[in-house]
Design a protein around this motif. Structure first.
Motif, mmCIF file in Angstrom:
data_model
loop_
_atom_site.group_PDB
_atom_site.id
_atom_site.type_symbol
_atom_site.label_atom_id
_atom_site.label_comp_id
_atom_site.label_asym_id
_atom_site.label_seq_id
_atom_site.Cartn_x
_atom_site.Cartn_y
_atom_site.Cartn_z
ATOM 1 N N THR A 82 -1.828 122.211 122.130
ATOM 2 C CA THR A 82 -2.770 122.530 121.059
ATOM 3 C C THR A 82 -4.205 122.105 121.384
ATOM 4 O O THR A 82 -5.106 122.288 120.559
ATOM 5 N N SER A 83 -4.408 121.538 122.569
ATOM 6 C CA SER A 83 -5.761 121.111 122.945
ATOM 7 C C SER A 83 -6.684 122.319 123.107
ATOM 8 O O SER A 83 -6.260 123.380 123.571
ATOM 9 N N LYS A 84 -7.939 122.136 122.748
ATOM 10 C CA LYS A 84 -8.926 123.198 122.876
ATOM 11 C C LYS A 84 -9.716 123.022 124.171
ATOM 12 O O LYS A 84 -10.070 121.908 124.548
ATOM 13 N N THR A 85 -9.983 124.133 124.821
ATOM 14 C CA THR A 85 -10.754 124.095 126.060
ATOM 15 C C THR A 85 -12.124 123.471 125.851
ATOM 16 O O THR A 85 -12.616 122.717 126.693
ATOM 17 N N ILE A 86 -12.740 123.770 124.714
ATOM 18 C CA ILE A 86 -14.076 123.248 124.465
ATOM 19 C C ILE A 86 -14.064 121.726 124.421
ATOM 20 O O ILE A 86 -15.038 121.065 124.812
ATOM 21 N N ASP A 87 -12.957 121.121 123.977
ATOM 22 C CA ASP A 87 -12.898 119.662 123.899
ATOM 23 C C ASP A 87 -12.861 119.025 125.291
ATOM 24 O O ASP A 87 -13.508 118.001 125.531
ATOM 25 N N CYS A 88 -12.091 119.637 126.206
ATOM 26 C CA CYS A 88 -12.053 119.069 127.558
ATOM 27 C C CYS A 88 -13.371 119.323 128.286
ATOM 28 O O CYS A 88 -13.822 118.501 129.096
ATOM 29 N N LEU A 89 -14.033 120.431 127.969
ATOM 30 C CA LEU A 89 -15.349 120.700 128.559
ATOM 31 C C LEU A 89 -16.378 119.705 128.040
ATOM 32 O O LEU A 89 -17.168 119.146 128.815
ATOM 33 N N ASP A 90 -16.379 119.475 126.746
ATOM 34 C CA ASP A 90 -17.305 118.524 126.144
ATOM 35 C C ASP A 90 -17.086 117.123 126.725
ATOM 36 O O ASP A 90 -18.051 116.425 127.066
ATOM 37 N N HIS A 91 -15.830 116.738 126.871
ATOM 38 C CA HIS A 91 -15.501 115.428 127.448
ATOM 39 C C HIS A 91 -16.035 115.316 128.878
ATOM 40 O O HIS A 91 -16.651 114.308 129.253
ATOM 41 N N ALA A 92 -15.820 116.359 129.682
ATOM 42 C CA ALA A 92 -16.233 116.322 131.082
ATOM 43 C C ALA A 92 -17.749 116.267 131.223
ATOM 44 O O ALA A 92 -18.285 115.491 132.023
ATOM 45 N N VAL A 93 -18.460 117.087 130.451
ATOM 46 C CA VAL A 93 -19.924 117.120 130.533
ATOM 47 C C VAL A 93 -20.509 115.754 130.183
ATOM 48 O O VAL A 93 -21.408 115.243 130.864
ATOM 49 N N LYS A 94 -19.976 115.150 129.138
ATOM 50 C CA LYS A 94 -20.477 113.835 128.707
ATOM 51 C C LYS A 94 -20.120 112.751 129.728
ATOM 52 O O LYS A 94 -20.944 111.869 130.032
ATOM 53 N N ASN A 199 -13.452 138.990 127.869
ATOM 54 C CA ASN A 199 -12.285 138.976 128.752
ATOM 55 C C ASN A 199 -11.911 137.583 129.271
ATOM 56 O O ASN A 199 -10.905 137.428 129.960
ATOM 57 N N GLY A 200 -12.728 136.570 128.969
ATOM 58 C CA GLY A 200 -12.363 135.199 129.312
ATOM 59 C C GLY A 200 -12.597 134.788 130.748
ATOM 60 O O GLY A 200 -12.229 133.678 131.136
ATOM 61 N N ALA A 201 -13.220 135.639 131.551
ATOM 62 C CA ALA A 201 -13.393 135.313 132.970
ATOM 63 C C ALA A 201 -14.569 134.368 133.218
ATOM 64 O O ALA A 201 -14.505 133.499 134.080
ATOM 65 N N ILE A 202 -15.678 134.545 132.459
ATOM 66 C CA ILE A 202 -16.893 133.761 132.681
ATOM 67 C C ILE A 202 -17.508 133.377 131.338
ATOM 68 O O ILE A 202 -17.694 134.234 130.466
ATOM 69 N N TYR A 203 -17.822 132.104 131.192
ATOM 70 C CA TYR A 203 -18.602 131.624 130.051
ATOM 71 C C TYR A 203 -19.736 130.759 130.622
ATOM 72 O O TYR A 203 -19.484 129.880 131.440
ATOM 73 N N ILE A 204 -20.958 130.996 130.170
ATOM 74 C CA ILE A 204 -22.095 130.236 130.680
ATOM 75 C C ILE A 204 -22.905 129.690 129.512
ATOM 76 O O ILE A 204 -23.296 130.430 128.604
ATOM 77 N N ASN A 205 -23.158 128.376 129.564
ATOM 78 C CA ASN A 205 -23.946 127.720 128.526
ATOM 79 C C ASN A 205 -24.784 126.603 129.129
ATOM 80 O O ASN A 205 -24.424 126.042 130.159
ATOM 81 N N LEU A 206 -25.872 126.272 128.465
ATOM 82 C CA LEU A 206 -26.587 125.058 128.803
ATOM 83 C C LEU A 206 -25.686 123.869 128.482
ATOM 84 O O LEU A 206 -25.005 123.860 127.446
ATOM 85 N N ALA A 207 -25.698 122.869 129.338
ATOM 86 C CA ALA A 207 -24.885 121.680 129.098
ATOM 87 C C ALA A 207 -25.269 121.025 127.775
ATOM 88 O O ALA A 207 -24.414 120.480 127.064
ATOM 89 N N SER A 208 -26.545 121.095 127.438
ATOM 90 C CA SER A 208 -27.022 120.486 126.192
ATOM 91 C C SER A 208 -26.481 121.188 124.952
ATOM 92 O O SER A 208 -26.545 120.634 123.845
ATOM 93 N N ASP A 209 -25.961 122.406 125.111
ATOM 94 C CA ASP A 209 -25.411 123.149 123.975
ATOM 95 C C ASP A 209 -23.911 122.907 123.785
ATOM 96 O O ASP A 209 -23.325 123.389 122.809
ATOM 97 N N ILE A 210 -23.287 122.201 124.730
ATOM 98 C CA ILE A 210 -21.845 121.981 124.651
ATOM 99 C C ILE A 210 -21.535 120.907 123.610
ATOM 100 O O ILE A 210 -21.939 119.749 123.738
ATOM 101 N N THR A 211 -20.824 121.302 122.577
ATOM 102 C CA THR A 211 -20.343 120.387 121.542
ATOM 103 C C THR A 211 -18.936 120.842 121.159
ATOM 104 O O THR A 211 -18.553 121.988 121.432
ATOM 105 N N PRO A 212 -18.151 119.988 120.502
ATOM 106 C CA PRO A 212 -16.809 120.407 120.074
ATOM 107 C C PRO A 212 -16.834 121.580 119.092
ATOM 108 O O PRO A 212 -15.834 122.267 118.928
#
Length: 250
Positions: A82-94, A199-212
């Motif tokens: 049930t983990s969300k990808t955005i949560d592991c991304l947010d954790h890694a960036v921080k 299609n889920g292949a590529i997502y691009i964001n500024l690191a500063s915009d990454i939040t849960p």
């Protein structure tokens, strides 16, 4: 690096997979599945670092063999069904920033999209940079026009799932099949507008915009890649199709 910004290619690859056990390291044309995505990232001239996020020692070993950086294992609480990808991304960036390795731009690349190429990623990053560094997601043309799609009225009273909830209240008093898009379909197929899907292949964001709270699928800008590059491997049948397509290109 692009426009002076350090770019991280981030590949999430947890160990648990119910449809295909250890899916991310299944062989595909002589290379582990995740290896195709790692290669695309490493071959992109703008990517400074290709990182794999996993909770699995075997995936970590394979990812390193393929040339990726695995600086730490993902915490178990971020690697459940049930983990969300955005949560592991947010954790890694921080964590990377706290450890003295900050990045300005993050490209999330699903390991299950082996046909996405370095050229696709390069073009997407150039598009992102030239459009104000706003959130970008890869899209591809749909095969079937949603103008011809109808919502199943049997889901009207089933509010147990998110998708079902979206359908509530969309029906007339006689339970008619209502169109998914309120637009007439009495036009020739070739005159229908073109529709694109995330299609889920590529997502691009500024690191500063990454939040849960960030929804990657709702990134406002879409970068078009060919349908043939957008296959997402989720079920055994997808993997079989990928083998067939890979064999056809060799």
């Amino acid at each position: 690096m692009i426009d002076g910004k350090r770019v991280l290619a981030f590949i999430p690859a947890r160990g648990g997979s119910k449809g295909i056990p250890h899916k991310n390291i299944q062989d595909l044309a002589g290379t582990p599945l995740i290896g195709h995505t790692i290669k695309a990232a490493l071959d992109c001239p703008y990517v400074d670092t290709c990182m794999v996020s996993t909770d699995d020692e075997e995936i970590s070993r394979v990812a390193r063999e393929q040339g990726a950086w695995v600086p730490f294992l993902r915490p178990a609480e971020l690697a459940t069904d049930t983990s969300k990808t955005i949560d592991c991304l947010d954790h890694a960036v921080k964590k990377l920033a706290a450890d003295g390795t900050p990045f300005d731009v993050v490209c999330l690349l699903q390991a299950t999209s082996p046909f996405r190429t370095a050229d696709d990623l390069t073009g997407a990053l150039e598009f992102f940079a030239s459009h104000g560094c706003r959130g970008t997601v890869s899209v591809s043309e749909v095969t079937d026009s949603p103008i011809l799609m109808r919502i199943n009225p049997q889901t009207r009273d089933d509010t147990s799932g998110t998708v079902a909830k979206l359908a509530v209240g969309t029906y007339g008093e006689h339970d008619e099949f209502l169109p998914a898009i309120p637009r007439t379909s009495t036009v020739r197929r070739q005159d229908m507008p073109t529709f694109l899907r995330v299609n889920g292949a590529i997502y691009i964001n500024l690191a500063s915009d990454i939040t849960p709270q960030l929804s990657l699928n709702d990134n406002p800008l879409g970068y078009v890649i060919p349908k043939s590059h957008a296959l997402d491997i989720d079920e055994p049948s997808d993997l079989a199709l990928a083998h067939f397509l890979m064999d056809g290109t060799r």
